[in-house]
Design an enzyme around this catalytic site. Structure first.
Site, PDB file in Angstrom:
ATOM      1  N   ARG A   1       0.809  -1.225   0.000  1.00  0.00           N
ATOM      2  CA  ARG A   1       0.000   0.000   0.000  1.00  0.00           C
ATOM      3  C   ARG A   1       0.843   1.277   0.000  1.00  0.00           C
ATOM      4  NH1 ARG A   1      -4.740   0.204   4.216  1.00  0.00           N
ATOM      5  NH2 ARG A   1      -3.024   0.078   5.687  1.00  0.00           N
ATOM      6  N   ASP A   2       1.539   1.562   1.069  1.00  0.00           N
ATOM      7  CA  ASP A   2       2.301   2.815   1.165  1.00  0.00           C
ATOM      8  C   ASP A   2       3.723   2.597   0.668  1.00  0.00           C
ATOM      9  OD1 ASP A   2       2.824   5.447   1.722  1.00  0.00           O
ATOM     10  OD2 ASP A   2       3.216   5.118   3.851  1.00  0.00           O
ATOM     11  N   LEU A   3       3.842   2.184  -0.586  1.00  0.00           N
ATOM     12  CA  LEU A   3       5.141   1.850  -1.169  1.00  0.00           C
ATOM     13  C   LEU A   3       5.791   3.113  -1.707  1.00  0.00           C
ATOM     14  CD1 LEU A   3       7.142  -0.336  -2.024  1.00  0.00           C
ATOM     15  CD2 LEU A   3       5.765  -0.701  -4.083  1.00  0.00           C
TER      16      LEU A   3
END
Length: 341
Positions: free
Chosen positions: A173-175
């Site tokens: 997700r928060d890559l």
């Protein structure tokens, strides 16, 4: 869990030079074998500003917990007896199993930061990781941009970590660049710092509906107010943003106002500089496709011809080259109202 060997740090900390306070502990956990595979991920804790005066907290009569690393969520810590340096994540006790769930699935993977020890106190749990030598975002910002010869082996390691996560049923997700840190002082070996914000899937479907991520890296389908989206495909869009930023030195989508940024992402408005090789351009465009079903998967990324380009074939030995537009000083969370650059 088997703790990896860590090189002894030259740092010597005189605890008389810092404010110190003791933390009460109930027990020490040294393995992950008792973790349930059916827990949900946790939200990262908030720490004081890293510009505060240096303070130290003794945890378990074993470590000194120091201030937060600049730009990150982890804190430096020193093993009192050996003086070795580590990093530590602090979470509330009711959430620590959630935080460890993804690590439990990927224990010992070379591109995932290994857990050294878990210390459980009365209120907080302290998860100790091997130390790092700076993050990829700061490195690219310092270098201004990376030549393909240097970026290729680093991005290959990033894609390898993402492939491992996706294969294990983990959507990041928060890559973003800041999630990856260097394992060595020479800055040639990368690892995923933690699995914060990751979703651990309990079934084959990776369909998500939450709106989460860093604005500059968020995929167009996440910006849709109604639709669900493929978590893996959204991660691969973020991979494209990462590669572009490494090679060009700025985000592909940027605007002073978040609304302007999101409009550009929705329209897919970006340009690829002419100085990049044709294969690098191809890989970027294959990841930044508006239709999620048309994007390369993390597995397919690693089979892309760019990694077999004869000009860079020696870089598969994962040695770093040297350097030479602008990566912003900060990255913001998708939930923030702040601009992305």
């Amino acid at each position: 869990m088997t703790s990896a060997r860590i090189a002894k740090s030259n740092l010597r900390l005189d605890i008389r030079d810092v404010g110190e306070k003791q933390t009460d502990f109930e027990k020490t956990a040294v393995g992950l074998g008792n973790l349930s595979p059916n827990l949900q991920p946790a939200t990262p804790p908030t720490f004081p500003n890293s510009k505060e005066p240096l303070t130290a907290t003794k945890i378990g009569d074993k470590y000194l917990l120091l201030n937060r690393l600049e730009g990150g969520i982890l804190r430096r810590c020193i093993h009192i007896e050996s003086q070795q340096e580590y990093v530590c994540k602090v979470v509330k006790n009711e959430r620590y199993r959630n935080v460890l769930r993804g690590h439990f699935r990927l224990d010992s993977h070379p591109r995932i930061n290994p857990i050294v020890e878990v210390l459980v106190g009365k209120a907080n749990t302290y998860i100790v990781f091997q130390r790092c030598y700076g993050d990829l975002h700061s490195y690219v910002r310092f270098k201004k941009n990376l030549p393909e010869r240097e970026a290729l082996p680093l991005f290959r390691q990033v894609a390898s970590a993402v492939r491992a996560c996706h294969s294990a049923g983990i959507v990041l997700r928060d890559l973003k660049l800041r999630k990856f840190v260097f394992k060595d002082p020479q800055k040639t070996q990368l690892k995923l710092e933690t699995l914060d914000d990751a979703v651990v899937l309990d079934e084959d479907s990776d369909v998500l509906n939450d709106k989460h991520g860093c604005p500059a890296y968020v995929s167009p389908e996440i910006l849709s107010p109604t639709s669900n989206y493929s978590g893996r495909a959204a991660d691969c869009w973020s991979l494209g943003v990462m590669l572009y930023t490494m090679l060009v030195g700025r985000y592909p989508f940027h605007d002073i106002e978040p609304s302007g940024l999101f409009n550009k992402i929705r329209r897919g408005c970006y340009t690829v500089p002419d100085h990049l090789s044709s294969k690098a351009k191809c890989l970027i465009r294959s990841l930044l496709r508006m239709d999620p079903s048309e994007r390369l998967t993390a597995e397919e990324v690693l089979d892309h011809p760019w990694f077999r380009d004869s000009k860079f074939v020696d870089e598969f030995k994962e040695t770093a080259g040297s350097t030479d537009q602008m990566v912003p000083d900060k990255e913001f969370n998708f939930e923030d109202d702040s601009p992305s650059i």
